[in-house]
Design an enzyme around this catalytic site. Structure first.
Site, PDB file in Angstrom:
ATOM      1  N   GLU A   1       0.814  -1.217   0.000  1.00 35.39           N
ATOM      2  CA  GLU A   1       0.000   0.000   0.000  1.00 35.39           C
ATOM      3  C   GLU A   1       0.844   1.262   0.000  1.00 35.39           C
ATOM      4  O   GLU A   1       0.352   2.355  -0.252  1.00 35.39           O
ATOM      5  CB  GLU A   1      -0.926   0.022   1.225  1.00 35.39           C
ATOM      6  CG  GLU A   1      -2.098  -0.932   1.125  1.00 35.39           C
ATOM      7  CD  GLU A   1      -2.878  -0.753  -0.174  1.00 35.39           C
ATOM      8  OE1 GLU A   1      -3.435   0.333  -0.389  1.00 35.39           O
ATOM      9  OE2 GLU A   1      -2.911  -1.712  -0.969  1.00 35.39           O
TER      10      GLU A   1
ATOM     11  N   ARG B   1      18.949   7.691 -22.137  1.00 35.56           N
ATOM     12  CA  ARG B   1      19.103   8.029 -23.549  1.00 35.56           C
ATOM     13  C   ARG B   1      19.491   9.484 -23.772  1.00 35.56           C
ATOM     14  O   ARG B   1      19.903   9.860 -24.858  1.00 35.56           O
ATOM     15  CB  ARG B   1      17.858   7.635 -24.341  1.00 35.56           C
ATOM     16  CG  ARG B   1      16.600   8.288 -23.882  1.00 35.56           C
ATOM     17  CD  ARG B   1      15.392   7.625 -24.508  1.00 35.56           C
ATOM     18  NE  ARG B   1      15.374   7.779 -25.948  1.00 35.56           N
ATOM     19  CZ  ARG B   1      15.105   8.921 -26.571  1.00 35.56           C
ATOM     20  NH1 ARG B   1      14.821   9.994 -25.875  1.00 35.56           N
ATOM     21  NH2 ARG B   1      15.105   8.993 -27.884  1.00 35.56           N
TER      22      ARG B   1
END
Ligand code: ADE
Length: 253
Positions: free
Chosen positions: A116, A154
């Site tokens: 949770e 990237r």
């Protein structure tokens, strides 16, 4: 750039990060990823990392101490100061602008929750920012961390083989979607390559691509058009797209 990952499944993220551009970025020494498992810092025979929530309700909440010890171990592993980013649906929404900001940092600790969530006191004491990858709930932060790592990797200088391709992506500096792309064959039963792309006229090609980027963004993400603050020239291009066959890239010439 150094990324430390605090997770019950650090191998899962390491696997995701082993392929393609992210794998290459690691091989090239542009990025290093280090996993820290809170279970390794948990006490007792069962090495417990979670417990029932106070106040009742379903699910379990991650304990403070194993997470805290794992974060502290990650911090201590390198002298470079770092921020701790907790992946959670309650966080600020990840955007390409945020990715660019993160990619410019020297170090980052990514904290992944399960169950949770995490005891709020740990978040208050150790977390600098919360990031969400979208308005949906995953069963843990690991996939979100993998998304952050991929997007940030990237952008590391030298990670992409063609330096151009990052600059021309969707959401580049001006926040527009990318234009369509084509490759061989010119004629296919699914359609032809737009003639302008075969013309060799670089100015015309650039104009067409810009028009398609504007048009697509207007069609698919009008909210981004509102935010982009278009120049007069862009407005004219968008008007041309809306007026003409450019609305369907496969039919435009
Ligand atoms: N953990 C669970 N759901 C998430 C989400 N949407 N973004 C980031 N972390 C998460």
């Amino acid at each position: 750039m150094r990324i430390d990952l605090v997770s019950l499944f650090p191998e899962f993220v390491a696997q995701c990060a082993g392929f393609g551009v992210v794998g290459r970025a690691q091989e090239r020494g542009l990025l290093s990823i280090h996993g820290w498992n809170p279970r390794d810092y948990a006490e007792g025979n069962y090495r417990r990392v979670d417990d029932r929530p106070f106040g009742g309700g379903p699910g379990m909440v991650m304990l403070i101490d194993p997470l805290r010890a794992a974060i502290q171990a990650a911090r201590a592993a390198d002298p470079t100061p770092t921020q701790v980013v907790y992946l959670s649906p309650q966080g600020e929404r990840l955007t390409q602008a945020k990715v660019r900001e993160l990619a410019g940092r020297e170090r980052l600790i990514l904290l992944c929750g399960r169950y949770e969530g995490i005891d709020e006191r740990l978040i208050a004491a150790e977390v600098d920012e919360e990031l969400s990858i979208g308005d949906y709930v995953l069963s843990g932060g690991e996939l979100a961390a993998a998304v952050v790592i991929d997007a940030v990797a990237r952008l590391q200088e030298g990670a992409l083989n063609d330096a151009e391709s990052a600059a021309q992506d969707s959401f580049d500096e001006d926040g527009l979607l990318d234009c369509p792309h084509y490759t061989r064959p010119v004629e296919h039963e699914l359609g032809s390559v737009p003639a302008v792309l075969q013309s060799g006229n670089h100015a015309e090609i650039a104009r067409w691509r810009r028009m398609q980027a504007l048009g697509r963004t207007w069609q698919r993400r009008p909210d981004l058009i509102d935010e982009a603050g278009l120049s007069k020239a862009d407005r004219k291009l968008l008007d041309a797209f809306r007026a003409g066959p450019g609305a369907d890239p496969a039919k435009s010439t």
